[in-house]
Design a protein around this motif. Structure first.
Motif, short mmCIF file in Angstrom:
data_model
loop_
_atom_site.label_atom_id
_atom_site.label_comp_id
_atom_site.label_asym_id
_atom_site.label_seq_id
_atom_site.Cartn_x
_atom_site.Cartn_y
_atom_site.Cartn_z
N TRP A 157 43.46 37.65 38.33
CA TRP A 157 43.79 37.55 36.84
C TRP A 157 44.54 36.39 36.30
CZ3 TRP A 157 44.64 43.52 36.95
CH2 TRP A 157 43.52 44.07 37.23
N THR A 175 42.53 33.44 36.26
CA THR A 175 41.58 33.28 35.10
C THR A 175 42.12 33.05 33.70
OG1 THR A 175 40.35 35.21 36.21
CG2 THR A 175 39.96 35.01 33.90
N SER A 223 36.51 31.32 36.07
CA SER A 223 35.64 32.55 36.17
C SER A 223 36.31 33.58 37.02
CB SER A 223 34.40 32.42 36.60
OG SER A 223 34.40 32.14 37.92
N TYR A 224 36.34 34.82 36.92
CA TYR A 224 36.80 35.71 37.81
C TYR A 224 36.54 35.52 39.31
CZ TYR A 224 37.91 40.15 39.96
OH TYR A 224 38.51 41.32 40.65
#
Length: 159
Positions: A91, A94, A100-101
């Motif tokens: 996270w 991100t 992107s995750y």
């Protein structure tokens, strides 16, 4: 070899190693993988192995028994587990790097494994993400990073 000299391998490198439809990339991927085996310098995550299996069997139509053998082989690299802490670090990436995750989890796993290098064509070559530097394995050679040649002990092509 110090952990900082280790290379985290993204899914695309494993896929190209078995993809005969892209012979130039296949040779380059094999060269990288072989050198990483020889130097005990490779790392990956369970996410990479999951993605490899799905894409090898669905997109490349590799027989399931072969794809499973490849996954079994690479478990010797002690893949990074997906934990709550790894998800939290994903996270972070991100948000911090606008990844992107799934790509953020790759970076977090590379960090967790203590790698300095991330081999992937899916990131920007030369990109720095904390202590990780992205290398496009199809634009650089293992020798440029001190990985020597020699007899191959293990290889996907031998499965």
């Amino acid at each position: 070899m110090p952990a900082a000299d280790r290379f985290f391998v993204d899914t695309n490198v494993l896929l190209y190693e078995i993809d005969a439809s892209a012979p130039i990339k296949q040779r380059q991927a094999r060269s990288w993988i072989n050198r990483l085996w020889e130097e005990n310098a490779g790392a990956l995550s369970w996410q990479v192995l999951h993605e490899f299996y799905v894409n090898a069997t669905r997109k490349l139509r590799d027989p399931a028994f072969h794809a499973r053998s490849v996954v079994e082989l690479f478990t010797q690299w002690q893949p990074v587990d997906t934990t709550h802490a790894l998800i939290q670090r994903g996270w972070y990436w991100t948000d911090a790097a606008h990844l992107s995750y799934w790509d953020a989890l790759i970076v977090a796993a590379a960090e967790r494994s203590g790698c300095q290098w991330l081999l992937s064509e899916d990131f920007q070559a030369g990109q720095k993400l904390g202590s990780i530097t992205v290398i496009n394995p199809f634009g650089k050679f293992p020798e440029e990073f001190g990985l020597k040649g020699g007899p191959t002990r293990r290889s996907v092509k031998n499965i």
